[in-house]
Design a protein around this motif. Sequence first.
Motif, PDB file in Angstrom:
ATOM      1  N   UNK A 156      -4.762   7.151   0.549  1.00 51.90           N
ATOM      2  CA  UNK A 156      -3.784   6.463   1.485  1.00 51.90           C
ATOM      3  C   UNK A 156      -4.158   4.906   1.314  1.00 51.90           C
ATOM      4  N   UNK A 157      -4.853   4.383   0.697  1.00 52.56           N
ATOM      5  CA  UNK A 157      -5.129   2.977   0.560  1.00 52.56           C
ATOM      6  C   UNK A 157      -4.718   2.324  -0.658  1.00 52.56           C
ATOM      7  N   UNK A 158      -3.750   1.355  -0.371  1.00 52.12           N
ATOM      8  CA  UNK A 158      -3.412   0.565  -1.738  1.00 52.12           C
ATOM      9  C   UNK A 158      -4.073  -0.653  -1.482  1.00 52.12           C
ATOM     10  N   UNK A 159      -4.483  -1.132  -2.685  1.00 51.09           N
ATOM     11  CA  UNK A 159      -5.218  -2.445  -2.860  1.00 51.09           C
ATOM     12  C   UNK A 159      -4.180  -3.436  -3.869  1.00 51.09           C
ATOM     13  N   UNK A 160      -4.045  -4.673  -3.622  1.00 49.46           N
ATOM     14  CA  UNK A 160      -3.275  -5.503  -4.382  1.00 49.46           C
ATOM     15  C   UNK A 160      -4.150  -6.637  -4.772  1.00 49.46           C
TER      16      UNK A 160
END
Length: 90
Positions: free
Chosen positions: A43-47
Amino acid sequence: MPLRCRVGDGPWQGCAMEVEELGARWTLVVGKRRIGFRHDGSGTVRMQNPIRGHQRGSSGGNWIAVETSWIAGPALCWNGVCAQGDIPLD
């Protein structure tokens, strides 16, 4: 696939999405910027920091956790980086 993107308060412009692994690793190419995204399934998106987003790979800039949201248009946004069009989500 035709997309339009906006970074921060900048203008909407044509962009491209390069999918490395569907739903897990992709890059938005906006002008000369390359903004990387990673999703591990939790559920965690990293950019990748869009200031340094023109550099490729995990060593090319700082990676930050971002919130994903939909805005009117509709457009999908990750902390101010937005994409509008046929976005492959999974």
